[in-house]
Write a protein that holds these residues in place. Structure first.
Motif, PDB file in Angstrom:
ATOM      1  N   GLN A  63      21.389  -2.506  -5.916  1.00  0.00           N
ATOM      2  CA  GLN A  63      21.781  -1.523  -5.319  1.00  0.00           C
ATOM      3  C   GLN A  63      21.759  -0.416  -6.203  1.00  0.00           C
ATOM      4  OE1 GLN A  63      22.167  -1.704  -1.973  1.00  0.00           O
ATOM      5  NE2 GLN A  63      23.176  -3.431  -1.410  1.00  0.00           N
ATOM      6  N   SER A  64      22.042  -0.333  -7.216  1.00  0.00           N
ATOM      7  CA  SER A  64      22.110   0.585  -8.183  1.00  0.00           C
ATOM      8  C   SER A  64      20.743   0.959  -8.531  1.00  0.00           C
ATOM      9  CB  SER A  64      22.844   0.601  -9.627  1.00  0.00           C
ATOM     10  OG  SER A  64      24.146   0.398  -9.043  1.00  0.00           O
ATOM     11  N   ALA A  65      19.695   0.104  -8.863  1.00  0.00           N
ATOM     12  CA  ALA A  65      18.210   0.330  -9.293  1.00  0.00           C
ATOM     13  C   ALA A  65      17.588   0.682  -8.230  1.00  0.00           C
ATOM     14  CB  ALA A  65      17.562  -1.152  -9.580  1.00  0.00           C
ATOM     15  N   LEU A  66      17.842   0.658  -6.748  1.00  0.00           N
ATOM     16  CA  LEU A  66      17.311   1.531  -5.792  1.00  0.00           C
ATOM     17  C   LEU A  66      17.908   2.586  -5.765  1.00  0.00           C
ATOM     18  CD1 LEU A  66      15.801   0.801  -3.193  1.00  0.00           C
ATOM     19  CD2 LEU A  66      17.715   0.475  -1.734  1.00  0.00           C
ATOM     20  N   LEU A  67      18.923   3.057  -5.987  1.00  0.00           N
ATOM     21  CA  LEU A  67      19.361   4.510  -6.182  1.00  0.00           C
ATOM     22  C   LEU A  67      18.801   5.110  -7.199  1.00  0.00           C
ATOM     23  CD1 LEU A  67      23.392   4.212  -5.430  1.00  0.00           C
ATOM     24  CD2 LEU A  67      21.818   5.027  -3.838  1.00  0.00           C
ATOM     25  N   TYR A  68      18.393   4.349  -8.350  1.00  0.00           N
ATOM     26  CA  TYR A  68      17.643   5.318  -9.486  1.00  0.00           C
ATOM     27  C   TYR A  68      16.383   5.641  -8.701  1.00  0.00           C
ATOM     28  CZ  TYR A  68      21.221   3.001 -12.247  1.00  0.00           C
ATOM     29  OH  TYR A  68      22.663   2.555 -13.126  1.00  0.00           O
ATOM     30  N   LEU A  69      15.744   4.702  -8.056  1.00  0.00           N
ATOM     31  CA  LEU A  69      14.721   4.931  -7.482  1.00  0.00           C
ATOM     32  C   LEU A  69      14.456   6.204  -6.597  1.00  0.00           C
ATOM     33  CD1 LEU A  69      13.180   1.326  -7.043  1.00  0.00           C
ATOM     34  CD2 LEU A  69      11.996   3.157  -8.620  1.00  0.00           C
ATOM     35  N   THR A  70      15.545   6.220  -5.621  1.00  0.00           N
ATOM     36  CA  THR A  70      15.572   7.357  -4.674  1.00  0.00           C
ATOM     37  C   THR A  70      15.942   8.424  -5.327  1.00  0.00           C
ATOM     38  OG1 THR A  70      16.840   5.428  -3.163  1.00  0.00           O
ATOM     39  CG2 THR A  70      16.985   8.064  -2.704  1.00  0.00           C
ATOM     40  N   LEU A  71      16.528   8.648  -6.550  1.00  0.00           N
ATOM     41  CA  LEU A  71      16.789   9.794  -7.354  1.00  0.00           C
ATOM     42  C   LEU A  71      15.410  10.376  -7.930  1.00  0.00           C
ATOM     43  CD1 LEU A  71      19.830   9.003  -9.569  1.00  0.00           C
ATOM     44  CD2 LEU A  71      19.837  10.817  -7.495  1.00  0.00           C
ATOM     45  N   GLU A  72      14.663   9.227  -8.392  1.00  0.00           N
ATOM     46  CA  GLU A  72      13.080   9.798  -8.779  1.00  0.00           C
ATOM     47  C   GLU A  72      12.502  10.363  -7.684  1.00  0.00           C
ATOM     48  OE1 GLU A  72      12.660   6.574 -12.762  1.00  0.00           O
ATOM     49  OE2 GLU A  72      11.688   6.339 -10.723  1.00  0.00           O
ATOM     50  N   MET A  73      12.536   9.524  -6.404  1.00  0.00           N
ATOM     51  CA  MET A  73      11.798  10.101  -5.253  1.00  0.00           C
ATOM     52  C   MET A  73      12.307  11.623  -4.934  1.00  0.00           C
ATOM     53  SD  MET A  73      11.209   6.871  -3.018  1.00  0.00           S
ATOM     54  CE  MET A  73      10.102   7.918  -1.930  1.00  0.00           C
ATOM     55  N   LEU A  74      13.591  12.036  -5.259  1.00  0.00           N
ATOM     56  CA  LEU A  74      14.241  13.298  -4.794  1.00  0.00           C
ATOM     57  C   LEU A  74      13.705  14.256  -6.111  1.00  0.00           C
ATOM     58  CD1 LEU A  74      17.430  12.370  -3.510  1.00  0.00           C
ATOM     59  CD2 LEU A  74      15.722  13.353  -2.334  1.00  0.00           C
ATOM     60  N   THR A 102       0.644  -1.107  -0.122  1.00  0.00           N
ATOM     61  CA  THR A 102       0.037  -0.010   0.166  1.00  0.00           C
ATOM     62  C   THR A 102       0.735   1.058   0.079  1.00  0.00           C
ATOM     63  OG1 THR A 102      -1.695  -1.155   1.202  1.00  0.00           O
ATOM     64  CG2 THR A 102      -1.871   1.226   1.233  1.00  0.00           C
ATOM     65  N   GLU A 103       1.877   1.204   1.066  1.00  0.00           N
ATOM     66  CA  GLU A 103       2.960   2.403   1.024  1.00  0.00           C
ATOM     67  C   GLU A 103       3.560   2.322  -0.487  1.00  0.00           C
ATOM     68  OE1 GLU A 103       3.055   4.877   3.212  1.00  0.00           O
ATOM     69  OE2 GLU A 103       1.226   3.854   3.925  1.00  0.00           O
ATOM     70  N   LEU A 104       3.868   1.408  -0.946  1.00  0.00           N
ATOM     71  CA  LEU A 104       4.631   1.571  -2.185  1.00  0.00           C
ATOM     72  C   LEU A 104       3.729   2.124  -3.380  1.00  0.00           C
ATOM     73  CD1 LEU A 104       7.228   0.608  -3.709  1.00  0.00           C
ATOM     74  CD2 LEU A 104       6.206  -1.500  -4.064  1.00  0.00           C
ATOM     75  N   TRP A 105       2.493   1.508  -3.430  1.00  0.00           N
ATOM     76  CA  TRP A 105       1.629   2.137  -4.384  1.00  0.00           C
ATOM     77  C   TRP A 105       1.406   3.709  -4.301  1.00  0.00           C
ATOM     78  CZ3 TRP A 105      -3.450   4.488  -2.939  1.00  0.00           C
ATOM     79  CH2 TRP A 105      -4.079   4.707  -4.271  1.00  0.00           C
ATOM     80  N   ARG A 106       1.394   4.280  -3.020  1.00  0.00           N
ATOM     81  CA  ARG A 106       1.400   5.781  -2.653  1.00  0.00           C
ATOM     82  C   ARG A 106       2.518   6.390  -3.151  1.00  0.00           C
ATOM     83  NH1 ARG A 106      -0.962   5.166   3.430  1.00  0.00           N
ATOM     84  NH2 ARG A 106      -3.254   4.680   2.849  1.00  0.00           N
ATOM     85  N   ALA A 107       3.697   5.739  -2.769  1.00  0.00           N
ATOM     86  CA  ALA A 107       4.858   6.275  -3.575  1.00  0.00           C
ATOM     87  C   ALA A 107       4.947   6.561  -4.748  1.00  0.00           C
ATOM     88  CB  ALA A 107       6.133   5.571  -2.813  1.00  0.00           C
ATOM     89  N   VAL A 108       4.710   5.513  -5.586  1.00  0.00           N
ATOM     90  CA  VAL A 108       4.639   5.110  -7.167  1.00  0.00           C
ATOM     91  C   VAL A 108       3.747   6.417  -7.841  1.00  0.00           C
ATOM     92  CG1 VAL A 108       3.870   3.843  -9.227  1.00  0.00           C
ATOM     93  CG2 VAL A 108       5.418   2.774  -7.244  1.00  0.00           C
ATOM     94  N   LYS A 109       2.664   6.462  -7.029  1.00  0.00           N
ATOM     95  CA  LYS A 109       1.752   7.419  -7.634  1.00  0.00           C
ATOM     96  C   LYS A 109       2.278   9.231  -7.290  1.00  0.00           C
ATOM     97  CE  LYS A 109      -2.082   7.013  -8.627  1.00  0.00           C
ATOM     98  NZ  LYS A 109      -2.541   6.794  -9.838  1.00  0.00           N
ATOM     99  N   ARG A 110       2.682   9.266  -6.177  1.00  0.00           N
ATOM    100  CA  ARG A 110       3.368  10.570  -5.708  1.00  0.00           C
ATOM    101  C   ARG A 110       4.502  11.178  -6.575  1.00  0.00           C
ATOM    102  NH1 ARG A 110       4.565   9.586  -0.668  1.00  0.00           N
ATOM    103  NH2 ARG A 110       2.465   9.858  -0.084  1.00  0.00           N
ATOM    104  N   HIS A 111       5.395  10.087  -6.783  1.00  0.00           N
ATOM    105  CA  HIS A 111       6.669  10.294  -7.539  1.00  0.00           C
ATOM    106  C   HIS A 111       6.806   9.826  -8.990  1.00  0.00           C
ATOM    107  CE1 HIS A 111       8.103  11.662  -3.603  1.00  0.00           C
ATOM    108  NE2 HIS A 111       7.825  10.672  -3.206  1.00  0.00           N
ATOM    109  N   ASN A 112       5.901   9.118  -9.510  1.00  0.00           N
ATOM    110  CA  ASN A 112       5.987   8.479 -10.887  1.00  0.00           C
ATOM    111  C   ASN A 112       7.002   7.575 -10.757  1.00  0.00           C
ATOM    112  OD1 ASN A 112       5.000   8.013 -13.365  1.00  0.00           O
ATOM    113  ND2 ASN A 112       6.170   9.718 -14.177  1.00  0.00           N
ATOM    114  N   LEU A 113       7.412   6.464  -9.983  1.00  0.00           N
ATOM    115  CA  LEU A 113       8.356   5.895 -10.108  1.00  0.00           C
ATOM    116  C   LEU A 113       8.331   5.081 -11.255  1.00  0.00           C
ATOM    117  CD1 LEU A 113       8.677   5.090  -6.249  1.00  0.00           C
ATOM    118  CD2 LEU A 113       9.914   6.807  -7.516  1.00  0.00           C
ATOM    119  N   THR A 114       9.732   4.665 -11.735  1.00  0.00           N
ATOM    120  CA  THR A 114       9.774   3.532 -12.989  1.00  0.00           C
ATOM    121  C   THR A 114       9.568   2.315 -12.402  1.00  0.00           C
ATOM    122  OG1 THR A 114      11.099   5.178 -14.007  1.00  0.00           O
ATOM    123  CG2 THR A 114      11.213   2.888 -14.753  1.00  0.00           C
TER     124      THR A 114
END
Length: 241
Positions: free
Chosen positions: A90-101, A44-56
């Motif tokens: 690890q890098s994929a997680l950083l790419y997602l973090t960059l998108e959240m920023l 549920t929290e992941l869905w909210r993050a995806v909607k908020r930050h348009n994560l890939t």
């Protein structure tokens, strides 16, 4: 989700169980991107993050796929195989973090790629004493063979020079990736720096490794550094990574 996936390998006794859990998360991600997340708190929290930050979506799938491949308890064939694993996790997680920023920048992505690889390599090194107690060794086989070191040498906790040479070569590769990442620093948006502060812990571990002459089993390497918060503050204040 990252912690759930990370813990699967160590919490199962049969690969089939791990595959079922990975499939759950694969389907959960598919449902999240269809706006129909499963009734599970993390999802549920992941869905909210995806909607908020348009994560890939691709980055989530890479993490799941690579973790699934890693369920096999086998050493990495070579350093490139370890780097591939690190890139897709690890890098994929950083790419997602960059998108959240809110950072979508090619130079930041290049830095994230190298930092993720360094983090994957360091994580493999840090976990070696623990894995050795469980009769498992995941260090790259090509480097072990180069120095005439067997998995049994690590399981027995040997500290001869050729064993330390293996650790030196692997740690050096992590250091090279960190240096590559910093070569982009003037082109990386400052907004991206918080995603890269994990380099503080990586630098600390590699520095401590040098102090004990690359003895991976030295007790000091298993202790938490009390100065990490200070180093993190200084890195943030100086706006570097």
């Amino acid at each position: 989700m990252w912690n759930w996936l990370r813990q699967i390998k160590d919490s199962i006794t049969q690969k089939t169980t791990g595959l079922m859990r990975m499939q759950f998360w694969r389907e959960a991600v598919e449902d999240i991107y269809c706006d129909n997340p499963p009734h599970q708190p993390v999802a549920t929290e992941l869905w909210r993050a995806v909607k908020r930050h348009n994560l890939t979506k691709m980055w989530f799938m890479k993490i799941i796929d690579e973790r699934e491949k890693n369920l096999d308890d086998r050493a990495y064939r070579n350093i490139q195989a370890l780097e591939t694993y690190a890139e897709n996790t690890q890098s994929a997680l950083l790419y997602l973090t960059l998108e959240m920023l809110g950072v979508r920048d090619i130079h930041a992505d290049h830095a994230a790629s190298h930092i993720g690889k360094a983090q994957g390599i360091v994580t493999c090194l840090r976990a070696t004493p623990y894995h050795s107690t469980r009769q498992k060794v995941f260090l790259p086989m090509d480097i072990c063979m180069l120095h005439g070191v067997s998995q049994e040498d690590f399981i027995r906790g040997k500290q001869e020079k050729n064993v330390r040479d293996v650790i030196y070569d692997i740690a050096s590769q992590a250091h090279i990736h960190l240096e590559h990442a910093r070569s982009f620093s003037k082109k990386v948006p400052v907004k991206a720096y918080p995603a890269f502060f994990c380099t503080v812990a990586l630098d600390d571990y590699l520095r401590n490794m040098r102090k004990v002459d690359f003895n991976i089993f030295h007790p000091s390497l298993q202790k938490k550094s009390t100065l990490l918060p200070l180093h993190l503050y200084l890195r943030s204040w100086k706006k570097t990574y």
